[in-house]
Enzyme design. Structure first.
Site, short mmCIF file in Angstrom:
data_model
loop_
_atom_site.label_atom_id
_atom_site.label_comp_id
_atom_site.label_asym_id
_atom_site.label_seq_id
_atom_site.Cartn_x
_atom_site.Cartn_y
_atom_site.Cartn_z
N HIS A 1 -0.04 17.09 -3.03
CA HIS A 1 -0.86 16.30 -4.02
C HIS A 1 -2.27 15.92 -3.16
O HIS A 1 -1.67 16.54 -1.84
CB HIS A 1 -0.76 15.35 -4.03
CG HIS A 1 -0.01 14.27 -2.99
ND1 HIS A 1 1.08 14.63 -2.51
CD2 HIS A 1 -0.96 13.64 -2.63
CE1 HIS A 1 1.48 13.81 -1.52
NE2 HIS A 1 -0.32 12.84 -1.32
N HIS B 1 -5.85 14.62 -2.35
CA HIS B 1 -6.42 14.24 -2.13
C HIS B 1 -7.76 13.68 -2.36
O HIS B 1 -8.82 14.96 -1.31
CB HIS B 1 -6.34 12.64 -0.70
CG HIS B 1 -4.41 12.26 -0.33
ND1 HIS B 1 -4.67 11.12 -0.72
CD2 HIS B 1 -4.30 12.47 0.59
CE1 HIS B 1 -3.38 11.18 -0.02
NE2 HIS B 1 -2.84 12.10 0.35
P1 AMP Z 1 0.23 11.50 1.22
O1 AMP Z 1 0.47 10.01 2.63
O2 AMP Z 1 -0.34 12.23 1.76
O3 AMP Z 1 2.08 12.36 0.80
O4 AMP Z 1 -0.41 10.69 0.23
C1 AMP Z 1 0.52 9.48 -0.66
C2 AMP Z 1 -0.08 8.81 -0.89
O5 AMP Z 1 0.63 8.40 -2.80
C3 AMP Z 1 -0.47 8.71 -1.11
O6 AMP Z 1 -2.34 7.86 -0.43
C4 AMP Z 1 -0.38 7.15 -1.26
O7 AMP Z 1 -1.25 5.42 -1.50
C5 AMP Z 1 -0.06 7.55 -2.50
N1 AMP Z 1 0.98 6.11 -3.68
C6 AMP Z 1 2.12 6.19 -3.70
N2 AMP Z 1 2.28 5.49 -4.90
C7 AMP Z 1 1.55 5.40 -5.83
C8 AMP Z 1 1.81 5.16 -7.15
N3 AMP Z 1 2.53 4.61 -7.14
N4 AMP Z 1 0.67 5.81 -7.85
C9 AMP Z 1 0.01 6.09 -7.27
N5 AMP Z 1 -0.45 6.46 -5.86
C10 AMP Z 1 0.36 6.20 -4.91
#
Ligand code: AMP
Length: 142
Positions: free
Chosen positions: A102, A104
């Site tokens: 993903h 951001h």
């Molecule tokens: P990363 O740490 O780069 O893997 O980012 C994962 C992101 O996913 C974090 O910014 C979380 O806040 C976000 N996240 C976790 N669970 C969910 C969810 N159910 N829906 C949307 N975002 C989420």
């Protein structure tokens, strides 16, 4: 580590978990980060099941970056931000917490610091209203 279909983004893609969606096409999906570091924090993911930046075919990656640009432009307009930060974490040591690739999108404003990463859930009504602002901008752009 190999890709696990149990991760939360795979569940969102299968509509087994909720998300405040802003954009979808054949290869990508964008939705609000549930624990935003700033208002408007949006995620863009490929539909291709890749754990990180290195497991995705180039065409799917290209489609994902194209969506990052499209959605990023709408986020920038919706949140009246002149600075957009794009972040991509590959690997636990880099801070990755969800193991489906993903990007951001973080709209930045002077004096508004980032909150902690993946720490505090935002109210779903707030996420939905932010998603609507971004969808409105996307509709205006098309
Ligand atoms: P990363 O740490 O780069 O893997 O980012 C994962 C992101 O996913 C974090 O910014 C979380 O806040 C976000 N996240 C976790 N669970 C969910 C969810 N159910 N829906 C949307 N975002 C989420």
């Amino acid at each position: 580590m190999s890709y696990s279909t149990d991760n939360i983004f795979a569940k969102i893609l299968r509509a087994e978990a909720p998300a405040a969606k802003v954009y979808e096409d054949a290869k990508t999906l964008a939705f609000m980060d549930a624990m935003p570091q700033v208002p408007g924090h949006t995620l863009v993911i490929p539909k291709y099941p890749s754990e990180d930046l290195f497991g995705i075919p180039p065409d799917d990656l290209a489609a994902t970056i194209k969506s990052v640009q499209l959605v990023g432009r709408a986020v920038r307009a919706a949140f009246e931000s002149t600075g957009i930060m794009i972040a991509q974490l590959s690997g636990r040591e880099a801070g990755q917490t969800v193991f489906h690739l993903h990007f951001h999108i973080l709209p930045r404003h002077h004096g508004l610091e980032l909150k902690f990463h993946a720490r505090e859930f935002e109210d779903i009504a707030v996420l939905e209203s932010h998603a609507q602002k971004i969808r409105d901008q996307l509709a205006r752009q098309s």
